[in-house]
Design a protein around this motif. Sequence first.
Motif, PDB file in Angstrom:
ATOM      1  N   GLU A 185       0.755  -0.748  -0.162  1.00 15.43           N
ATOM      2  CA  GLU A 185      -0.321   0.227   0.491  1.00 15.43           C
ATOM      3  C   GLU A 185       1.084   1.569   0.556  1.00 15.43           C
ATOM      4  N   ARG A 186       2.013   1.359   0.618  1.00 13.18           N
ATOM      5  CA  ARG A 186       2.392   2.304   1.154  1.00 13.18           C
ATOM      6  C   ARG A 186       3.629   2.986  -0.646  1.00 13.18           C
ATOM      7  N   GLU A 187       3.929   1.564  -1.334  1.00 12.32           N
ATOM      8  CA  GLU A 187       4.347   1.315  -2.694  1.00 12.32           C
ATOM      9  C   GLU A 187       3.371   2.181  -3.486  1.00 12.32           C
ATOM     10  N   ARG A 188       2.124   1.892  -3.512  1.00  7.28           N
ATOM     11  CA  ARG A 188       1.816   2.293  -4.212  1.00  7.28           C
ATOM     12  C   ARG A 188       0.941   3.951  -3.866  1.00  7.28           C
ATOM     13  N   GLU A 189       1.436   4.007  -2.801  1.00 13.46           N
ATOM     14  CA  GLU A 189       1.013   6.001  -2.519  1.00 13.46           C
ATOM     15  C   GLU A 189       2.061   6.575  -2.894  1.00 13.46           C
ATOM     16  N   VAL A 190       3.251   5.891  -3.061  1.00 12.04           N
ATOM     17  CA  VAL A 190       4.463   7.160  -3.108  1.00 12.04           C
ATOM     18  C   VAL A 190       4.511   6.816  -5.199  1.00 12.04           C
ATOM     19  N   LEU A 191       4.273   5.701  -5.999  1.00  9.89           N
ATOM     20  CA  LEU A 191       4.054   6.170  -7.124  1.00  9.89           C
ATOM     21  C   LEU A 191       3.431   6.741  -7.514  1.00  9.89           C
ATOM     22  N   GLY A 200       5.556  13.752 -11.982  1.00  7.02           N
ATOM     23  CA  GLY A 200       6.964  14.425 -12.071  1.00  7.02           C
ATOM     24  C   GLY A 200       7.284  14.321 -10.774  1.00  7.02           C
ATOM     25  N   SER A 201       6.563  14.432  -9.159  1.00  9.89           N
ATOM     26  CA  SER A 201       7.510  15.675  -8.196  1.00  9.89           C
ATOM     27  C   SER A 201       8.948  14.998  -7.620  1.00  9.89           C
ATOM     28  N   GLY A 257       7.966  15.495   1.546  1.00 11.82           N
ATOM     29  CA  GLY A 257       7.287  16.922   2.216  1.00 11.82           C
ATOM     30  C   GLY A 257       5.873  16.430   1.918  1.00 11.82           C
ATOM     31  N   ALA A 258       5.381  16.210   1.072  1.00 14.33           N
ATOM     32  CA  ALA A 258       3.559  16.049   0.924  1.00 14.33           C
ATOM     33  C   ALA A 258       3.225  13.501   1.450  1.00 14.33           C
ATOM     34  N   LEU A 259       4.271  13.996   1.752  1.00  9.76           N
ATOM     35  CA  LEU A 259       3.834  12.180   2.154  1.00  9.76           C
ATOM     36  C   LEU A 259       4.679  12.307   3.942  1.00  9.76           C
ATOM     37  N   HIS A 260       5.403  13.486   4.106  1.00 14.41           N
ATOM     38  CA  HIS A 260       5.651  13.427   5.783  1.00 14.41           C
ATOM     39  C   HIS A 260       6.342  11.909   5.705  1.00 14.41           C
ATOM     40  N   LEU A 261       7.276  11.843   4.637  1.00 14.51           N
ATOM     41  CA  LEU A 261       8.518  10.891   4.944  1.00 14.51           C
ATOM     42  C   LEU A 261       9.961  11.589   4.681  1.00 14.51           C
ATOM     43  N   SER A 262      10.697  10.806   5.212  1.00 16.48           N
ATOM     44  CA  SER A 262      11.797  11.195   4.508  1.00 16.48           C
ATOM     45  C   SER A 262      12.568  10.767   3.080  1.00 16.48           C
ATOM     46  N   GLN A 263      13.803  11.704   2.652  1.00 15.78           N
ATOM     47  CA  GLN A 263      13.809  11.264   1.075  1.00 15.78           C
ATOM     48  C   GLN A 263      14.726   9.994   1.018  1.00 15.78           C
ATOM     49  N   GLY A 264      15.291  10.153   2.141  1.00 14.34           N
ATOM     50  CA  GLY A 264      15.810   8.701   1.819  1.00 14.34           C
ATOM     51  C   GLY A 264      14.663   7.613   1.826  1.00 14.34           C
ATOM     52  N   THR A 265      13.340   7.385   2.886  1.00 11.65           N
ATOM     53  CA  THR A 265      12.243   6.668   2.942  1.00 11.65           C
ATOM     54  C   THR A 265      11.864   6.399   1.415  1.00 11.65           C
ATOM     55  N   VAL A 266      11.641   7.374   1.150  1.00  6.32           N
ATOM     56  CA  VAL A 266      10.781   7.692  -0.826  1.00  6.32           C
ATOM     57  C   VAL A 266      11.704   6.838  -1.949  1.00  6.32           C
ATOM     58  N   ARG A 267      13.090   7.652  -1.501  1.00  7.42           N
ATOM     59  CA  ARG A 267      14.056   6.288  -2.514  1.00  7.42           C
ATOM     60  C   ARG A 267      13.818   5.062  -2.308  1.00  7.42           C
ATOM     61  N   ASN A 268      14.322   4.773  -1.469  1.00  7.69           N
ATOM     62  CA  ASN A 268      13.631   3.182  -1.090  1.00  7.69           C
ATOM     63  C   ASN A 268      11.939   2.155  -1.333  1.00  7.69           C
ATOM     64  N   TYR A 269      11.169   2.966  -1.519  1.00  2.88           N
ATOM     65  CA  TYR A 269      10.037   2.906  -1.853  1.00  2.88           C
ATOM     66  C   TYR A 269       9.811   2.641  -3.122  1.00  2.88           C
ATOM     67  N   LEU A 270      10.712   3.384  -3.755  1.00  7.28           N
ATOM     68  CA  LEU A 270      10.147   3.760  -5.574  1.00  7.28           C
ATOM     69  C   LEU A 270      11.464   2.625  -6.151  1.00  7.28           C
ATOM     70  N   SER A 271      12.480   2.679  -5.424  1.00  8.18           N
ATOM     71  CA  SER A 271      13.878   1.945  -6.149  1.00  8.18           C
ATOM     72  C   SER A 271      12.764   0.323  -5.552  1.00  8.18           C
ATOM     73  N   THR A 272      12.366  -0.060  -4.415  1.00  4.00           N
ATOM     74  CA  THR A 272      11.834  -0.940  -4.244  1.00  4.00           C
ATOM     75  C   THR A 272      10.471  -2.030  -5.425  1.00  4.00           C
ATOM     76  N   ALA A 273       9.812  -0.741  -5.566  1.00  2.00           N
ATOM     77  CA  ALA A 273       8.572  -0.635  -6.859  1.00  2.00           C
ATOM     78  C   ALA A 273       8.863  -1.099  -7.884  1.00  2.00           C
TER      79      ALA A 273
END
Length: 204
Positions: free
Chosen positions: A146-152, A158-159, A166-182
């Motif tokens: 669900e979190r990977e879908r939310e980030v995608l 194109g953000s 900032g929009a998802l209240h996550l760290s940049q590293g966490t966003v990067r990890n979710y995108l990488s995994t997806a």
Amino acid sequence: MSRTIKVLLAEDQSMVREALAALLGLEDDIEVVAQVARGDEVLAAAREHAVDVALLDIEMPGANGIEAAALLHRELPDVKLVVLTTFGRPGYLRGAMEAGADAFLVKDAPAAQLAAALRTVLAGERVIDPTLAAAALADGANPLTEREREVLRAAADGSTNAELAGALHLSQGTVRNYLSTAIQKLAVRNRTEAVRVAREKGWL
């Protein structure tokens, strides 16, 4: 004499909605008692008209057909849910079934088939388009969390990672990890391809 099946029709394209209503109205035992153009109007209309079946298009403003189905299933569990789609995306079928849908059909199915499906779900059975069912089985389950879908979904415009964080209240590293995994799970090269593939399969 069998009782009349009271139907709510939720479809944002007025021409399609009116055509469906007219075709169903030709059936002796079916009456379209309510029509709405938005997913967030479905629950109120279903309550007001005490409908037996809700016919829900997937693509609607306000809330999509799957979200509307889930809400109806929770609030009015006796209402039968028939989800219609123009797009034969396997992920939509899984989502609809998980939301409590009793039937999942493509929108260009013959009117007689749609009418038969309404009678079938009212009798307590499920109706699923066989081609979509086969495609869903072939594609397997949605691999994204669900979190990977939310980030995608958030990344689709194109953000940057910083904007997403900032929009998802996550760290940049966490966003990067979710995108990488997806990206890895979908076997694509970048986030743009990940969004495209996930959308094509109905996984977002």
